[in-house]
Design a protein around this motif. Structure first.
Motif, PDB file in Angstrom:
ATOM      1  N   ASN A 154       0.838  -1.210   0.000  1.00  0.00           N
ATOM      2  CA  ASN A 154       0.000   0.000   0.000  1.00  0.00           C
ATOM      3  C   ASN A 154       0.872   1.260   0.000  1.00  0.00           C
ATOM      4  O   ASN A 154       0.599   2.223   0.710  1.00  0.00           O
ATOM      5  CB  ASN A 154      -0.980   0.001   1.178  1.00  0.00           C
ATOM      6  N   HIS A 189      -0.513   6.152  -1.043  1.00  0.00           N
ATOM      7  CA  HIS A 189      -1.149   4.884  -0.687  1.00  0.00           C
ATOM      8  C   HIS A 189      -2.028   4.515  -1.880  1.00  0.00           C
ATOM      9  O   HIS A 189      -3.038   5.187  -2.125  1.00  0.00           O
ATOM     10  CB  HIS A 189      -2.042   5.047   0.549  1.00  0.00           C
ATOM     11  N   ASN A 192      -6.158   4.087  -1.299  1.00  0.00           N
ATOM     12  CA  ASN A 192      -7.092   5.222  -1.268  1.00  0.00           C
ATOM     13  C   ASN A 192      -6.543   6.458  -1.992  1.00  0.00           C
ATOM     14  O   ASN A 192      -7.191   7.486  -2.034  1.00  0.00           O
ATOM     15  CB  ASN A 192      -7.497   5.552   0.177  1.00  0.00           C
ATOM     16  N   SER A 194      -4.202   8.471  -1.264  1.00  0.00           N
ATOM     17  CA  SER A 194      -3.743   9.634  -0.501  1.00  0.00           C
ATOM     18  C   SER A 194      -2.221   9.798  -0.589  1.00  0.00           C
ATOM     19  O   SER A 194      -1.470   8.829  -0.714  1.00  0.00           O
ATOM     20  CB  SER A 194      -4.219   9.566   0.945  1.00  0.00           C
TER      21      SER A 194
HETATM   22  C1  LIG Z   1      -5.498   6.325   3.283  1.00  0.00           C
HETATM   23  O1  LIG Z   1      -4.916   5.143   3.777  1.00  0.00           O
HETATM   24  C2  LIG Z   1      -3.828   5.335   4.669  1.00  0.00           C
HETATM   25  C3  LIG Z   1      -3.223   3.982   5.022  1.00  0.00           C
HETATM   26  O2  LIG Z   1      -4.176   2.982   5.090  1.00  0.00           O
HETATM   27  C4  LIG Z   1      -4.321   6.087   5.901  1.00  0.00           C
HETATM   28  O3  LIG Z   1      -3.249   6.301   6.800  1.00  0.00           O
HETATM   29  C5  LIG Z   1      -4.897   7.408   5.455  1.00  0.00           C
HETATM   30  O4  LIG Z   1      -5.417   8.098   6.562  1.00  0.00           O
HETATM   31  C6  LIG Z   1      -5.987   7.190   4.418  1.00  0.00           C
HETATM   32  N1  LIG Z   1      -6.382   8.492   3.921  1.00  0.00           N
HETATM   33  C7  LIG Z   1      -7.657   8.836   3.740  1.00  0.00           C
HETATM   34  C8  LIG Z   1      -7.911  10.209   3.220  1.00  0.00           C
HETATM   35  O5  LIG Z   1      -8.568   8.063   3.976  1.00  0.00           O
END
Ligand SMILES: *[C@@H]1O[C@H](CO)[C@@H](O)[C@H](O)[C@H]1NC(C)=O
Ligand SMILES: *[C@@H]1O[C@H](CO)[C@@H](O)[C@H](O)[C@H]1NC(C)=O
Ligand SMILES: *[C@@H]1O[C@H](CO)[C@@H](O)[C@H](O)[C@H]1NC(C)=O
Length: 205
Positions: A154, A189, A192, A194
């Protein structure tokens, strides 16, 4: 006993007077030297007053909108990247020009980002928004493995390299030029999309 010879110290008196032309040259040299020192002090004070902060370019935010790879080894991706140009100088406008950024993945070029030159007013910033859509990029088996691993972990990293020229306008007199270089990794990641913030700020020369 060996004879001791004592050398007489003689002071040679100069014959005649110093040529007035030599005096004139000496005075001129002194004036020029003082002028150079004063010019140096003026430049130094101007430097302190203007308090230069070299303009910088950094990644302020990013997002991985799409990452798709298939069994044939084609990679499709879309990235949103916000590049921030900052002029921390409170006394002079900065011009950014010759902007070129190269995004690549595992040595495979994905996109080239360019921008027309623009001005950033005193003590402010300007954001450049890029949406980078890559066509299908054929990956080698090795690179495909890297993408698979990125999904598992990820975390995926793209290389972001580039540079820009920046220049200050200091009155009508002229400008100071810098070359900003940016060389960092954009990490995301993939699950998602981000952005994983990373110190990604230009170094100037
Ligand atoms: C996306 O995934 C990462 C790791 O799983 C997490 O730390 C992060 O907060 C997530 N971001 C959002 C915007 O959901
Ligand atoms: C520069 O901008 C910052 C924030 O925008 C502000 O706090 C600061 O006072 C400004 N400095 C000058 C010298 O204008
Ligand atoms: C961008 O970077 C990639 C990978 O390092 C390289 O293959 C490509 O030639 C570069 N493109 C340009 C225009 O410099």
């Amino acid at each position: 006993m060996p004879a001791v010879f004592k050398k007489k110290l003689e002071t040679h008196r100069r014959q005649g007077r110093t040529n007035p032309l030599i005096w004139l040259a000496a005075i001129l040299c002194t004036i020029i030297a003082i002028g150079v020192v004063i010019a140096g002090i003026v430049v130094f004070i101007a430097y302190l007053v203007i308090h230069p902060r070299v303009p910088v370019i950094s990644i302020s935010n990013a997002h991985l909108d799409l990452l798709r790879n298939d069994y044939a080894g084609l990679l499709q991706t879309q990235l949103t990247i916000i590049v921030r140009a900052r002029n921390g100088n409170a006394k002079a406008h900065a011009t950014f020009s010759d902007i070129t950024f190269n995004i690549s993945f595992q040595g495979q070029g994905i996109a080239l980002l360019v921008a027309d030159s623009f001005q950033v007013p005193k003590n402010s910033t300007k954001d450049l928004n890029y949406v980078v859509q890559s066509s299908s990029i054929p990956l080698t088996p090795d690179q495909m493995e890297k993408v698979d691993y990125s999904w598992k972990k990820n975390e995926i990293a793209f290389d972001f390299k580039g540079n820009a020229r920046t220049q200050w306008r200091i009155g009508p007199v002229g400008s100071v030029k810098f070359l900003c270089r940016l060389n960092c990794q954009l990490k995301f990641h993939p699950l998602n999309g981000s952005y994983i913030p990373n110190r990604c700020t230009s170094k100037s020369k």
